[in-house]
Design a protein around this motif. Structure first.
Motif, mmCIF file in Angstrom:
data_model
loop_
_atom_site.group_PDB
_atom_site.id
_atom_site.type_symbol
_atom_site.label_atom_id
_atom_site.label_comp_id
_atom_site.label_asym_id
_atom_site.label_seq_id
_atom_site.Cartn_x
_atom_site.Cartn_y
_atom_site.Cartn_z
ATOM 1 N N ALA A 3 0.912 -1.255 0.167
ATOM 2 C CA ALA A 3 -0.038 0.134 -0.129
ATOM 3 C C ALA A 3 0.856 1.260 -0.034
ATOM 4 N N VAL A 4 1.817 1.296 0.884
ATOM 5 C CA VAL A 4 2.626 2.491 0.948
ATOM 6 C C VAL A 4 3.456 2.756 -0.303
ATOM 7 N N ASP A 63 8.701 -7.692 -4.454
ATOM 8 C CA ASP A 63 7.568 -8.290 -3.577
ATOM 9 C C ASP A 63 7.345 -9.673 -3.543
#
Ligand SMILES: NC(=O)c1ccc[n+]([C@@H]2O[C@H](COP(=O)([O-])OP(=O)(O)OC[C@H]3O[C@@H](n4cnc5c(N)ncnc54)[C@H](O)[C@@H]3O)[C@@H](O)[C@H]2O)c1
Length: 419
Positions: A3-4, A63
């Motif tokens: 998200a960030v 990720d």
């Protein structure tokens, strides 16, 4: 690239395209006073110090989930579809590299896009290779951890020296979490490393040693965004007026993936420790035992999916004044977690890159002047960290003046009155 990070990257692209403004970013919107108040010199910070321009920034990352950044930003559900559509081709052009991951450290997530290696050292060396390849395509690099909150770890023997840490990676020491592998890889490559999470990642002697050896700056832990930002404003106000505090109850509901990870007790403990220290550091009960010796400080974070990234926090603060008479203050903050965090991530990248190019700063290791951005700022052994937001802000601006050879501002001001 959760998200960030997706909010940071999409936001920078939106600003570059003129679709939105970089609100909340000191490097993009802030000014700095130079000289006397009568001189009227207040340039924009980005025009005063030689920080990189947004147009020159290139992003990459890792990720544990594959797919491009457009999909990741949609999953994070922070930015609305209309904005994402306008920058869709750009976001689709970025795909995370496979991550160094171990579910023992983030129990709620199961990685599908991960590296395999014979031990932790092997994984860290693979991250180094990723960084080396990226380095060839750009002039300078900064690494920032915006990955998940890992389980609570305390320093052990493996963290006490670089030699012990490197042997620990060979031996798969359980004290070494994945975030530490990224930090080791970046610093070994001579690259500044920022930790946006509350994890034990860089604030221990081995990383400090590596940071100084490689002239690669490090700074703090855990972005100071919502509830803690407000705490670091209110607590100094009470202390400055010598008002006592008997209790501070902070609770939150949060429904994003970070909230899901924090729902697991061992990850929550990491966050709790990072949030708890601040009040004591600011209020200094050892100096003011009558005011702050018996504070009951409690922090709760509850996972509540309907709210997604739109966190709501409540603070109930019991204070007391003249002759001990009690009063109360309630704060209800309806915030947006990643909207608050993304500009801090941007500022930190730009300022850490600046620190890496500043001879008087880069060899220091810890960049205490950036404590403004962290819930748990790091500091030299024996020096307590400064948590008061406004002292942090003054410290940061004076450091920028120092970098540019300008006079520091003491706020004494006697000379305005002929003194
Ligand atoms: N948003 C805020 O206001 C705020 C404030 C302070 C700190 N933080 C911290 O920032 C971090 C990120 O928050 P978020 O809201 O973006 O969370 P998020 O869950 O949306 O993103 C974290 C990402 O990290 C990935 N990840 C986990 N382990 C990894 C590994 N080993 N390597 C690579 N990727 C990995 C996850 O897959 C996920 O995509 C959290 O630790 C959070 O506590 C956030």
């Amino acid at each position: 690239m959760g998200a960030v990070c997706t909010t940071l990257i999409a936001g920078v692209e939106a600003v570059r395209k003129g679709i939105a403004k970089p609100i909340g970013s000191l490097t993009q919107m802030g000014t700095i006073r130079l000289g006397k108040r009568t001189e009227g010199k207040t340039p924009l910070i980005r025009e005063f110090v030689p920080i990189a321009k947004l147009d020159d920034i290139v992003f990459t990352g890792w990720d544990i989930f594959g797919g491009n950044l457009y999909d990741a930003a949609k999953t994070a559900a922070v930015l609305d579809k209309e904005l994402l559509e306008k920058i869709r081709p750009y976001l689709e052009s970025i795909e995370p590299m496979p991550a160094a991951f171990d579910q023992n450290y983030v129990k709620r997530l199961t990685g599908t896009h991960i590296k395999s290696g014979k031990n932790k050292r092997d994984l860290a060396e693979q991250i180094r290779k990723d960084i080396q390849a990226f380095k060839k395509t750009v002039d300078r690099v900064v690494v920032i951890w915006t990955g998940s909150t890992e389980i609570f770890l305390q320093q052990t023997a493996v963290h006490q020296s670089l030699a012990a840490f490197e042997k620990g990676m060979d031996d798969d020491d359980p004290g070494i979490a994945p975030s530490q592998l990224y930090a080791w890889a970046a610093l070994t490559e001579g690259i500044a490393f920022i930790n946006g999470a509350p994890n034990l990642t860089v604030d221990f002697p081995a990383m400090n040693e590596l940071s100084r050896k490689m002239n690669a700056p490090i700074a703090g832990r855990d972005f100071k965004t919502g509830q803690t930002l407000i705490k670091s404003v209110l607590a100094p106000a009470f202390k400055t007026r010598m008002l006592g505090v008997s209790g501070w109850f902070s609770t939150n509901i949060l429904g994003n993936r970070d909230g899901e990870v924090l729902d697991e007790p061992q990850s929550f403990k990491t966050k709790e420790e990072s949030k708890l220290g601040l009040l004591e550091m600011i209020l200094q009960p050892d100096l003011y035992p009558d005011l702050y010796n018996d504070i009951y400080h409690k922090i709760r974070i509850n996972y509540y999916p309907p709210r997604a990234d739109n966190k709501e926090s409540w603070d109930n603060i019991d204070i007391f004044g003249w002759l001990g008479y009690p009063m109360q203050l309630k704060v209800n903050f309806l915030c947006r977690d990643s909207i608050l965090a993304a500009p801090l991530a941007l500022d930190l990248c730009l300022f850490m890159d600046l620190a890496s190019r500043t001879p008087s700063l880069k060899g220091l290791g810890i960049q205490e002047w950036l404590s403004f951005y962290f819930k748990a700022p790091d500091s030299a052994p024996g020096v307590y960290p400064e948590n008061d937001l406004f002292i942090q802000s003054m410290k940061m601006k004076n450091t920028l003046r120092h970098i540019m050879g300008e006079d520091l501002i003491t706020h004494l001001g006697l000379d305005y009155y002929g003194g």
